[in-house]
Design an enzyme around this catalytic site. Structure first.
Site, PDB file in Angstrom:
ATOM      1  CB  CYS A 186      11.368  -3.066   6.069  1.00 38.80           C
ATOM      2  SG  CYS A 186      10.301  -2.987   7.517  1.00 38.80           S
ATOM      3  CG  HIS A 228       7.737  -5.223   3.709  1.00 38.54           C
ATOM      4  ND1 HIS A 228       8.889  -5.927   3.965  1.00 38.54           N
ATOM      5  CD2 HIS A 228       7.367  -4.696   4.890  1.00 38.54           C
ATOM      6  CE1 HIS A 228       9.202  -5.837   5.231  1.00 38.54           C
ATOM      7  NE2 HIS A 228       8.281  -5.096   5.832  1.00 38.54           N
ATOM      8  CD  GLU A 288       9.420  -7.562   0.723  1.00 38.52           C
ATOM      9  OE1 GLU A 288       9.689  -6.442   0.221  1.00 38.52           O
ATOM     10  OE2 GLU A 288       9.550  -7.809   1.940  1.00 38.52           O
TER      11      GLU A 288
END
Lengths: 258, 199
Positions: free
Chosen positions: B77, B178, B180
């Site tokens: 990011c 992202h 994650e």
């Protein structure tokens, strides 16, 4: 193309997920992490956790469960409830939340929106708005809605607050139309359309989902970026995989990745 | 394998760390230059503004460390945006490991900024980092600034205009989305990074 988001909302009280009708009479729905993972597996695009007791009780969220959720969940989630300052917001984000949503504290002190946006970037900062249509036909905001005995009506018009919240740094707005909440007759299209016209940041509809067609209507007619719902998902009345198929069949962009 | 997760004050450190744990890797959260140089993989996360993360790196004496790093580096990011020369966000000079300027996403009819949500990826070229991530796969984005589609772009995405979603040049890579929080697609990208090291 950006997908429309389906967002189950989990109201949290005392470490459990609960749900009420029109913000009253809460019933236990289950363990936070169990429900979070169930929704992830079903294809939810994002989750919102509202610690509904936090603001009326004057306390902030307990971060223990935020961390437990973050360890196991691989889709984004937002946490709301009693976040009143940058330090608290930082702790919630560090515990693993992707976004923080502020509602009552933003009305108490609107400068908080700007402080959070400056500290973390606007993309972390969601402003939740609880809105009611009053006798004069105007929508106005409500405060402390987690506890009916403490809920307060303010003179602030909802649409004015939508504009001000963005000016102050809100990166997303969740508009909860309280007249529709929990009664499953559909989202408040008229109010959401008017908010949409004023909203340059993502807008999420909340309150009123009862059938799959309500989701199609709110995406089509109010052009919202996401639709939030609780009871229809918790009860199993609407299953997310079928809902996504239904929306995709109507050429509404949804994430398939299951 | 030693994975250094740089703590430059961004707030999504916890979630990146947990994503790595889900892949069986315990990353070391660090601001220590020696630890970063000694690691097998380095990840630069960042939910915050470009200026704040750059300030964090400068205060901790890590700018030169990252500019001269030879090990595989993954920016996530804002961490990816910092790999470029400059960001329009607060007019911030960045690490300059990749050519290009990060610009604000333009508002347009039906296009909201921040770009927030799941969007489809388009493959631009093959690389070990994106093995198993198919054309049109959805990833989770949250950002207001974006890097241009250049020769370093492995995957692009579109929100009003096309922008770089995954980049790589040599040992330097980045993901604008992202990983994650991008379910199986994100786990795949992180796993590719850990296993192949951009080779």
């Amino acid at each position: 193309m950006l997908s429309r988001r389906l967002i189950p909302c989990l109201d949290v009280r005392d470490g459990r997920v609960v749900k009420g009708v029109r913000f009253r009479d809460h019933v236990d729905m289950g363990d936070i992490v169990d429900l979070a993972l169930r929704y992830r597996d079903a294809g939810a695009d994002e989750l919102v956790f509202y610690d509904i007791g936090a603001s009326p009780e004057g306390r902030s969220v307990d971060y223990g469960w935020v961390e437990r959720v973050s360890r196991l969940l691989d889709i984004p989630f937002c946490v709301a409830g009693g976040i009143r300052d940058v330090a608290t917001a930082r702790a919630v984000l560090h515990a693993g939340a992707d976004k923080i949503s502020i509602n009552t504290p933003a009305l108490e002190r609107p400068a908080l929106i700007t402080e959070l946006a400056q500290a973390f970037g606007v993309q972390c900062v969601v402003v939740g708005i609880d809105s009611v249509r009053e006798a004069d036909g105007q929508w106005r905001v409500r405060q402390y809605t987690g506890d009916p005995d403490k809920t307060r009506a303010l003179t602030m018009r909802t649409l004015d607050w939508v504009v001000e919240a963005q000016e102050r740094g809100a990166g997303e707005i969740v508009l909860n139309c309280m007249d529709s909440d929990g009664v499953r007759r559909g989202y408040d299209i008229e109010q959401l359309r008017q908010a949409r016209a004023l909203c340059r940041v993502p807008l999420v509809a909340s309150g009123g989902a009862g059938e799959a067609v309500h989701f199609a209507e709110v995406f089509r007619q109010a052009d919202v970026d996401g639709a939030l719902a609780a009871s229809v998902f918790h009860s199993g009345a609407i299953a997310i995989p079928e809902l996504k198929q239904f929306l995709a069949a109507q050429a509404i962009e949804v994430r398939d990745g299951l | 394998m030693q994975v250094a997760l740089i703590d430059a004050g961004g707030a999504n450190i916890g979630s990146v760390r947990y994503a790595l744990q889900r892949l069986g890797v315990e990353a070391e959260l660090t601001t220590d230059a020696e630890c970063i140089r000694a690691a097998d993989r380095v990840i630069l996360p960042g939910v915050s503004t470009a200026a704040m993360v750059m300030d964090g790196l400068r205060q901790r004496g890590l700018v030169e460390v990252l500019r001269t790093l030879r090990t595989p580096l993954l920016g996530v990011c804002v961490g990816m945006q910092l790999l470029f020369e400059h960001s329009e966000e607060d007019q911030t000079d960045c690490l300059g490991l990749l050519p290009g300027i990060v610009r604000k996403l333009p508002l347009a009819a039906g296009i909201r900024v921040p770009h927030m949500g799941w969007n489809g990826l388009a493959r631009r070229r093959d690389a070990s980092l994106i093995v198993g991530i198919g054309e049109g796969a959805h990833a989770y984005f949250v950002h207001s600034y974006a890097a241009p589609v250049s020769d370093d772009c492995l995957m692009s995405c579109e929100h009003g205009l096309a922008f770089a979603a995954v980049v790589q040049r040599g040992n330097v890579a980045g993901a604008q989305f992202h990983p994650e929080r991008s379910a199986d697609i994100g786990a795949r990208l992180l796993n590719n990074f850990l296993e192949t090291g951009l080779a």
